[in-house]
Design a protein around this motif. Structure first.
Motif, short mmCIF file in Angstrom:
data_model
loop_
_atom_site.label_atom_id
_atom_site.label_comp_id
_atom_site.label_asym_id
_atom_site.label_seq_id
_atom_site.Cartn_x
_atom_site.Cartn_y
_atom_site.Cartn_z
N THR A 20 -12.03 25.96 -38.89
CA THR A 20 -10.97 25.28 -39.65
C THR A 20 -9.92 24.61 -38.76
O THR A 20 -8.86 24.21 -39.26
CB THR A 20 -10.27 26.28 -40.59
N HIS A 21 -10.18 24.50 -37.47
CA HIS A 21 -9.20 23.82 -36.63
C HIS A 21 -9.30 22.30 -36.83
O HIS A 21 -10.23 21.80 -37.46
CB HIS A 21 -9.37 24.20 -35.15
N LEU A 22 -8.34 21.55 -36.28
CA LEU A 22 -8.26 20.11 -36.48
C LEU A 22 -9.25 19.39 -35.56
O LEU A 22 -9.24 19.59 -34.35
CB LEU A 22 -6.84 19.62 -36.20
N PHE A 23 -10.11 18.56 -36.15
CA PHE A 23 -11.03 17.72 -35.37
C PHE A 23 -10.35 16.36 -35.20
O PHE A 23 -10.13 15.63 -36.18
CB PHE A 23 -12.37 17.58 -36.09
N THR A 24 -10.01 16.02 -33.97
CA THR A 24 -9.20 14.84 -33.71
C THR A 24 -10.00 13.72 -33.05
O THR A 24 -11.12 13.93 -32.57
CB THR A 24 -8.02 15.20 -32.79
N ASP A 25 -9.39 12.53 -33.05
CA ASP A 25 -9.93 11.36 -32.36
C ASP A 25 -11.36 11.04 -32.77
O ASP A 25 -12.20 10.70 -31.95
CB ASP A 25 -9.85 11.55 -30.84
N GLU A 26 -11.64 11.16 -34.06
CA GLU A 26 -12.94 10.73 -34.59
C GLU A 26 -12.87 9.22 -34.84
O GLU A 26 -11.89 8.72 -35.39
CB GLU A 26 -13.27 11.47 -35.89
N LYS A 27 -13.89 8.50 -34.47
CA LYS A 27 -13.88 7.03 -34.54
C LYS A 27 -14.53 6.53 -35.83
O LYS A 27 -15.47 7.13 -36.36
CB LYS A 27 -14.61 6.43 -33.34
N TRP A 28 -14.02 5.41 -36.32
CA TRP A 28 -14.63 4.74 -37.47
C TRP A 28 -14.56 3.23 -37.23
O TRP A 28 -13.76 2.75 -36.42
CB TRP A 28 -13.92 5.09 -38.77
N GLY A 29 -15.38 2.49 -37.95
CA GLY A 29 -15.36 1.03 -37.83
C GLY A 29 -16.23 0.41 -38.91
O GLY A 29 -17.10 1.07 -39.48
N THR A 30 -15.98 -0.85 -39.19
CA THR A 30 -16.78 -1.57 -40.17
C THR A 30 -18.05 -2.07 -39.50
O THR A 30 -17.99 -2.80 -38.51
CB THR A 30 -15.99 -2.75 -40.75
N LYS A 31 -19.20 -1.69 -40.05
CA LYS A 31 -20.47 -2.11 -39.46
C LYS A 31 -20.70 -3.61 -39.63
O LYS A 31 -21.24 -4.28 -38.76
CB LYS A 31 -21.61 -1.33 -40.09
N ASN A 32 -20.28 -4.13 -40.78
CA ASN A 32 -20.45 -5.55 -41.08
C ASN A 32 -19.10 -6.18 -41.38
O ASN A 32 -18.15 -5.49 -41.78
CB ASN A 32 -21.38 -5.73 -42.29
N PRO A 33 -18.95 -7.50 -41.20
CA PRO A 33 -17.67 -8.15 -41.51
C PRO A 33 -17.33 -8.01 -43.00
O PRO A 33 -18.20 -8.00 -43.86
CB PRO A 33 -17.92 -9.62 -41.14
N ILE A 34 -16.03 -7.89 -43.27
CA ILE A 34 -15.53 -7.81 -44.64
C ILE A 34 -15.09 -9.20 -45.06
O ILE A 34 -14.30 -9.84 -44.37
CB ILE A 34 -14.35 -6.83 -44.74
N THR A 35 -15.59 -9.68 -46.18
CA THR A 35 -15.25 -11.00 -46.67
C THR A 35 -14.08 -10.91 -47.65
O THR A 35 -14.14 -10.16 -48.63
CB THR A 35 -16.45 -11.66 -47.37
N LEU A 36 -13.01 -11.66 -47.37
CA LEU A 36 -11.83 -11.68 -48.22
C LEU A 36 -11.58 -13.11 -48.70
O LEU A 36 -11.91 -14.07 -48.01
CB LEU A 36 -10.60 -11.17 -47.46
N ASN A 37 -10.96 -13.23 -49.84
CA ASN A 37 -10.63 -14.54 -50.40
C ASN A 37 -9.13 -14.75 -50.24
O ASN A 37 -8.33 -14.21 -51.00
CB ASN A 37 -11.04 -14.62 -51.88
N ASP A 38 -8.74 -15.52 -49.21
CA ASP A 38 -7.34 -15.79 -48.94
C ASP A 38 -6.91 -17.06 -49.69
O ASP A 38 -7.66 -18.02 -49.79
CB ASP A 38 -7.11 -15.97 -47.44
N GLU A 39 -5.67 -17.04 -50.19
CA GLU A 39 -5.18 -18.16 -50.99
C GLU A 39 -5.14 -19.46 -50.20
O GLU A 39 -5.35 -20.54 -50.74
CB GLU A 39 -3.80 -17.84 -51.56
#
Length: 378
Positions: A104-123
């Motif tokens: 139950t101790h704290l697991f720190t510095d775990e990495k995450w990232g987007t595998k593919n680009p995220i498409t957004l609709n900007d005005e």
């Protein structure tokens, strides 16, 4: 070894007196206490160290959960297991149960990232693609739920096994969050702290649903294509740049491109024209600065020639708005790239009203004025 020693050794391996787990790794989340065919002895000692939780499982069912401490196993501190086993009046014989130790101790510095680009609709920029990565920290806050929903029968469960699930969850929820935030695309990099806190709040319930607490969540970088970055930087400067100056800048770039692409005498002439225009503009920019400086009186006769006459400056209409002034060569370049045409209104100093380009005498050369006028009397 005599027969009695063999019997004694066999019996010593049949009954377990002490149940404990010493974790010598940094990545183990859950470890099943290996008893093989051994049975747990009545009044056996259970030792749960700080940063651990012990969970008893009976025939696939969650039983008793123990926090850090030392326990003597009996019907008093095994109430759920006692009910499942049907011990109504206590027990004296050994019993079988699976015991899991959860880190139950704290697991720190775990990495995450987007595998593919995220498409957004900007005005302003339309459909754009971004990527993001960062880090997070988690710990197990409900050991029983975590074992039932995630671990199952795995005898040694590591954070590598859970991280793949958590990273997929984070990427999905991050995509949903930034899509609903509808921030201008240029503000994502400047608001990573606020966006990180929002994402953490959105993800926390789903982490809790499997017995995990998301303690920290950080967005370290939001990246986008280089051409989009340049477009954003240029757009952000529009509020600080005068529209007329921007037009001149664009014109100069058009002239430069024309000089680069066209070969021979025409290209050289265009390049020289651009050089004169830029020199004139630089001179105009430097003049106010030089005018404020006090010049020491000259002690000798000035042999420099007088200044050249000031070139004629033209104003023109483009998209229903006034633009300029520009020099003759600049206006010629604007005509060449179709920013202005023969019907565009032109005005220069000395003219009473605006007139179409085709009616301004010196500008008729833009229209291919190499054809002589008709002979008199013809």
């Amino acid at each position: 070894m005599g027969i009695f020693d063999k019997i004694k050794e066999k019996l010593s391996h049949e009954f377990i007196d002490i149940i404990e787990w010493l974790d010598y790794t940094d990545d183990t989340i859950c470890h099943r206490f290996e008893r093989y065919q051994n049975e747990i002895k009545n009044n056996a000692k259970l030792i749960v160290r700080e940063g651990q939780t012990a969970v008893f499982i009976n025939e696939g069912q969650l039983a008793d959960v123990f926090k850090p401490g030392t326990y003597t196993l009996s019907t008093q501190n095994l109430p759920i297991l006692t009910t499942l086993k049907g011990w109504k009046y206590g027990f004296d014989s050994p019993f079988k149960a699976e015991v899991y130790f959860v880190n139950t101790h704290l697991f720190t510095d775990e990495k995450w990232g987007t595998k593919n680009p995220i498409t957004l609709n900007d005005e302003r920029f339309g459909l754009v693609e971004i990527r993001a990565f960062g880090s997070y920290a988690f710990k197990i806050n409900d050991a029983g739920k975590f074992i039932v929903d995630i671990v199952g029968t795995d005898n040694n469960f590591t954070n590598f096994e859970i991280n793949e699930h958590l990273k997929s969850l984070i990427a999905t929820r991050f995509t949903d969050t930034v899509g609903e935030a509808k921030l201008p695309i240029e503000l994502y990099a400047a608001n990573t702290t606020e966006l990180s806190e929002t994402c953490k709040e959105v993800m926390q319930p789903e982490f809790n649903s499997v017995g995990i607490s998301l303690e920290k969540f950080f967005i370290e970088n939001v990246s986008m294509p280089e051409d989009l970055k340049k477009e954003i930087f240029e757009y952000s400067r529009l509020d600080k740049i005068d529209l007329d100056k921007l037009t001149k800048f664009k014109t100069a770039k058009a002239i430069e491109a024309a000089a680069t692409n066209e070969g021979g005498t025409a290209g050289a002439g265009m390049g020289m024209g651009m050089g004169f225009v830029l020199a004139q503009q630089m001179g105009g920019m430097m003049a106010p600065q030089m005018g404020g400086q006090q010049q020491a009186p000259m002690q000798q006769v000035n042999t420099m020639p007088p200044p050249m006459p000031q070139a004629i400056q033209y104003f023109y209409s483009a998209n229903g708005q006034q633009a300029g002034p520009v020099a003759f060569e600049q206006l010629k370049a604007l005509f060449a790239n179709r920013t202005v045409n023969k019907d565009s209104l032109i005005w220069k100093q000395g003219m009473t009203n605006w007139s179409p380009l085709l009616e301004v005498e010196e500008l008729k050369a833009f229209l291919g004025g190499n054809t002589p006028p008709p002979l008199p009397g013809s």
